[in-house]
Design an enzyme around this catalytic site. Structure first.
Site, mmCIF file in Angstrom:
data_model
loop_
_atom_site.group_PDB
_atom_site.id
_atom_site.type_symbol
_atom_site.label_atom_id
_atom_site.label_comp_id
_atom_site.label_asym_id
_atom_site.label_seq_id
_atom_site.Cartn_x
_atom_site.Cartn_y
_atom_site.Cartn_z
ATOM 1 N N HIS A 374 82.878 -18.355 7.801
ATOM 2 C CA HIS A 374 81.561 -17.646 8.044
ATOM 3 C C HIS A 374 80.547 -18.577 7.454
ATOM 4 O O HIS A 374 79.234 -18.312 7.312
ATOM 5 C CB HIS A 374 81.366 -16.431 7.648
ATOM 6 N N ARG A 568 69.021 -10.550 4.756
ATOM 7 C CA ARG A 568 69.133 -10.870 3.103
ATOM 8 C C ARG A 568 68.253 -11.911 2.790
ATOM 9 O O ARG A 568 68.072 -12.804 3.291
ATOM 10 C CB ARG A 568 70.576 -11.112 2.969
ATOM 11 N N THR A 678 72.809 -13.208 13.542
ATOM 12 C CA THR A 678 73.046 -12.297 14.711
ATOM 13 C C THR A 678 71.956 -11.555 14.899
ATOM 14 O O THR A 678 71.781 -11.088 16.176
ATOM 15 C CB THR A 678 74.376 -11.421 14.439
HETATM 16 O O1 RUG Z 1 75.542 -16.096 6.712
HETATM 17 C C1 RUG Z 1 76.517 -15.793 8.018
HETATM 18 C C2 RUG Z 1 75.985 -15.729 9.132
HETATM 19 O O2 RUG Z 1 75.133 -16.979 9.421
HETATM 20 C C3 RUG Z 1 76.861 -15.187 9.989
HETATM 21 O O3 RUG Z 1 76.189 -14.686 11.218
HETATM 22 C C4 RUG Z 1 77.468 -13.955 9.516
HETATM 23 C C5 RUG Z 1 78.607 -13.386 10.670
HETATM 24 O O4 RUG Z 1 79.273 -14.374 11.042
HETATM 25 O O5 RUG Z 1 78.139 -14.141 8.472
HETATM 26 C C6 RUG Z 1 77.345 -14.476 7.263
HETATM 27 N N1 RUG Z 1 77.999 -14.646 6.148
HETATM 28 C C7 RUG Z 1 78.767 -15.502 5.748
HETATM 29 N N2 RUG Z 1 78.122 -13.730 5.361
HETATM 30 N N3 RUG Z 1 78.764 -14.191 4.235
HETATM 31 C C8 RUG Z 1 79.182 -15.249 4.398
HETATM 32 C C9 RUG Z 1 80.010 -15.875 3.639
HETATM 33 O O6 RUG Z 1 81.046 -15.177 2.881
#
Ligand code: RUG
Length: 838
Positions: A374, A568, A678
């Protein structure tokens, strides 16, 4: 009493069908029974919270019946199952979702009205299940909804945190964190005190040769903590399939405190073991896209992986199939690297406990796991120190070293000339101390690795996993662009729009196949449809304006352009760019003639989002937003032309009010940093337009809705590296407008300039890593284009409607079908009977 009440109730009751009346009566009786017996409350002093509890329990009963049937059906058919391992599930509220999925919300609404309550008030009694930080946890929640709605035999596994993400309060313009003890009353979980697993930590490994001369490793001694299962039903939309989310809670293995210590007067230490054990599942780590390397976090990860795997293996063993069948029965998806320990844990179970040979076990492991990445942000990539591993999980460290040895031997055989490659791809980083690179372990132990939007999936192949593409070939890598559930993010959050869509598409089928939305395009010129669409947006803005007034005291004009950035707070998401843009607008308004002011559309700039408690820059951004709001909102000369709002404690249930009310939302990360995003999808689906960079899923949204319907700006990801280099080694001049913004801050226009100096110096002195100055000009110009576009309300409306009609691709149902086909190889399992109540 309910029955007699019905006789005197609304006209609707007389026009209703007998069946509906019957359902209504039954449901009402169930609610009343729960209030009177389960809660032991009298109907005469029934308040909103009791009405919520009664309604929730009545719906829970319905879910439980389908849930049991689903589990029985799955046990009987024994299909391949999907297990979604996620350290975060940001579920939000459950009652509204349950009522809509079961198809009885209207009836329930009438029922609670008869009892003297408004459904909105009853629903808002529920606390959010906030077991997540942001996009990653919410994605997991959308996936659970889709898995159940599409009838996949699937389980979610997570941790039952006693404290979810903290509650944010803004005190004198600063973020303050308040613990979120959310479990006071949670009717949506079932403790399974009979389903427990003993989890081992620390200790040491003894090796010996058995009678056949085989090397055996035994993990001995150390400490045992007990995992207790808590199950939450996950209802599908208009299907009887109700899947299970199993969350683990920790407690001391003995379950009792130390009597000897208690009897000898050592009261505090007598409960020590218990408290230490319970600490494991006590709190959610409040970091988004940042890893801190704390021992308790590693403990959480192992505790949850080990308990989940024990459960999965136990279920598989019931079928008495051969081990080689395991990957044909089980697909485990790793949501980020957080559950990577499941890989060495399964290998340990297979070789140490089940006696399989290394190679056979490893082939099973690799076929079982899939890994979703991610992020490419270096600070978010998990690494754990080898000494910590050695101390906490000595056997796993050995296994990881063995996995690494086999892998490096393979690399050496295939790339004999590239000696440096071994160091680059090794799971163990040769630093001081040595570190275990979890993303590499996840990748090596899985058969597929996927990114979450096209650009991101391309980027992982050219940056963090470049060498691995050479080693395994490109087929190991896939893209599954994220999606959102239209049930929560349209039907639940925006019921009037959902109804309008249904009225044109001949029903609600589109909630199960979002691509049907394309049929809306033919109504884009339909006068009545346009009017209704616009009225709905206005009503949603009114609702948000009311909420803003209640929560901040500021009155905003619902006819103004609502410009929203809620997510966030993070430097890479660039809320600082947004607030600098707002300051620029404020300064420009102050300098405008009355004629110029007349031409400008009034704006409300709305921010919301939590900063990680230790992320000082993010907290500084929040305080700048609040400080700017203080000045702008009280400047009579500016009036309605600009208002700046910071909404406290952004969460899922607040998003359901905020998202449907936007005209423009901001998705403005530095290109190449936001894996997908999202909320961009949620805003467009709800009839708002977006301003965004060429990043994450913005790119695919543009492709789907057309570039005439989105406001893109800024540098491209392929230029980011050169631009950063130029900041460090070249002479970079800050653009005039941005300099004006910095001057205003430094002159103290928004209070003590020292409070915000780090935000300015990060751009001017410290290399502007997030390229705020490079994108500022194009950002401001694009906002001017938006102002102009908004003046032409008819064209604006056409853009909004067209965009909604083209959002079909972004359903999480589409994602789940893609995962099922390309990664998990699982099929839906038809429920035995359809949900009788739907
Ligand atoms: O920052 C990402 C987002 O861009 C993404 O849409 C979401 C779901 O895939 O995940 C977020 N994210 C990435 N949250 N934590 C991380 C790294 O651990």
């Amino acid at each position: 009493p309910v029955h007699s009440r019905r006789k005197t109730s609304s006209r609707q009751a007389f026009t209703a069908t007998p069946f509906r009346l019957l359902v209504l009566t039954i449901l009402q009786n169930e609610v009343v029974r729960h209030i009177e017996t389960t809660l032991a409350r009298s109907l005469f002093n029934c308040d909103e919270s009791a009405a919520y509890a009664g309604t929730a329990l009545a719906f829970r009963d319905r879910l439980v019946i389908d849930w049991n049937k689903t589990q029985q059906n799955q046990t009987f058919a024994d299909p391949k199952r999907v297990y979604y391992l996620s350290l975060e599930f940001l579920m939000g509220r459950a009652l509204d979702n349950a009522m809509l999925n079961v198809g009885l919300k209207d009836v329930a609404k009438e029922g609670v009205q008869d009892l003297g309550f408004r459904m909105e008030d009853v629903i808002s009694q529920e606390r959010d299940a906030a077991l997540g930080n942001g996009g990653l946890g919410r994605l997991a929640a959308c996936f659970l909804d889709s898995l159940a709605s599409l009838n996949y035999p699937a389980w979610g596994y997570g941790l039952r945190y006693r404290y979810g993400i903290f509650k944010q309060e803004i005190v004198d313009g600063y973020q303050v964190e308040i613990p979120d003890y959310w479990l006071d009353f949670n009717p949506w979980e079932f403790p399974r005190h009979d389903i427990t697993v003993d989890i081992q930590f620390y200790g040491n490994v003894r090796k010996y040769q058995d009678e056949n001369g085989k090397q055996v490793s035994v993990w001995e001694e150390g400490e045992i903590v007990q995992a207790v299962a808590y199950d939450c039903p996950i209802p599908g939309y208009q299907t009887a399939t109700t899947n299970n989310l199993r969350l683990w809670s920790s407690k001391a293995a003995s379950g009792e405190f130390d009597f000897q210590k208690f009897n000898s007067g050592e009261y505090e230490s007598s409960v020590g073991d218990q408290q230490r054990a319970e600490t494991i599942s006590a709190v959610l780590y409040p970091n988004d896209n940042l890893e801190r390397g704390k021992e308790l976090r590693l403990k959480q990860q192992y505790f949850w992986c080990a308990a989940s795997l024990y459960d999965i293996v136990r279920r598989f063993k019931k079928s008495k199939k051969a081990w080689r069948e395991f990957p044909n029965q089980v697909a485990i998806q790793l949501n980020d690297t957080h559950p990577t320990l499941a890989i060495p844990e399964l290998q340990r179970i297979l070789i140490d406990q089940e006696g399989l040979e290394w190679d056979e076990a490893w082939s099973i492991v690799q076929k079982t796991f899939g890994y979703t990445n991610h992020t490419v942000l270096p600070e978010a990539l998990e690494k754990w120190s080898v000494p910590l591993f050695q101390h906490l999980l000595p056997r796993h460290l050995q296994i990881i070293y063995d996995i690494n040895m086999h892998f490096l031997q393979y690399v050496e055989r295939n790339f004999p000339k590239d000696r440096d490659m071994l160091g680059r791809v090794s799971i163990i980083e040769e630093s001081q101390p040595k570190m275990v690179r979890m993303a590499y372990l996840a990748l090596i132990g899985s058969h597929k690795v996927n990114g979450v939007a096209e650009l991101h999936s391309d980027l992982i192949k050219t940056t963090i996993f470049k060498d691995f593409v050479k080693i395994y070939g490109p087929d190991k890598f896939a893209n599954v662009t994220n999606g959102i559930t239209p049930r929560r993010w349209l039907h639940q959050a925006n019921p009037r729009l959902s109804e309008l869509v249904a009225s044109k598409l001949g029903g609600y089928d589109y909630l199960k196949d979002l691509t049907l939305l394309h049929k809306l395009e033919k109504y884009v010129d339909d006068k009545d449809f346009r009017k209704e669409f616009q009225e709905i947006k206005y009503a949603n803005k009114l609702r948000l304006a009311k909420y803003i007034k209640e929560s901040t005291g500021v009155s905003v004009n619902p006819s103004a352009l609502f410009d929203i950035q809620v997510k966030r707070i993070h430097e890479y998401k660039r809320q600082q760019l947004n607030i600098f843009g707002v300051i620029q607008r404020y300064l420009a308004i102050k300098a405008m003639s009355p004629e110029e002011r007349k031409k400008l559309a009034p704006r409300v700039s709305i921010f919301g989002g939590k900063a990680a408690p230790g992320y000082w820059m993010a907290k500084t951004i929040i305080s700048l937003v609040c400080a700017v709001g203080e000045v702008v909102n009280n400047d009579k000369d500016v009036g309605d032309l600009l208002k700046v709002i910071f909404l406290e404690d952004y969460n899922v249930s607040k998003a359901e009010i905020i998202v449907p009310a936007s005209d423009i939302s901001e998705h403005i990360s530095t290109a190449g940093t936001e894996a997908s995003g999202t909320s961009n999808m949620k805003f467009v689906l709800n009839g708002g337009l977006i301003i965004g960079t060429c990043d994450g899923a913005n790119i695919e949204i543009t492709r789907e809705i057309g570039d005439e319907n989105i406001f893109l700006f800024g540098n491209l990801s392929e230029d980011v590296e050169d631009l950063r280099h130029a900041h460090v080694y070249g002479n970079y001049e800050v653009n005039g407008d941005l300099q004006g913004v910095f001057n205003a801050i430094q002159q103290g226009k928004f209070g003590d300039a020292n409070r915000f100096s780090a935000l300015v110096s990060s751009v001017v002195e410290h290399g502007d890593y997030y390229l705020v100055s490079d994108d500022f000009d194009s950002y401001i110009k694009t906002h001017a284009v938006i102002d102009e576009a908004y003046r032409d309300q008819e064209t604006w409306l056409t853009k909004c409607i067209t965009s909604v009609a083209r959002m079909g691709f972004f359903s999480s149902d589409r994602c789940i079908d893609e995962y099922a086909e390309t990664i998990w190889n699982v099929e839906p399992l038809k429920p035995k009977e359809t949900n009788g109540s739907a």
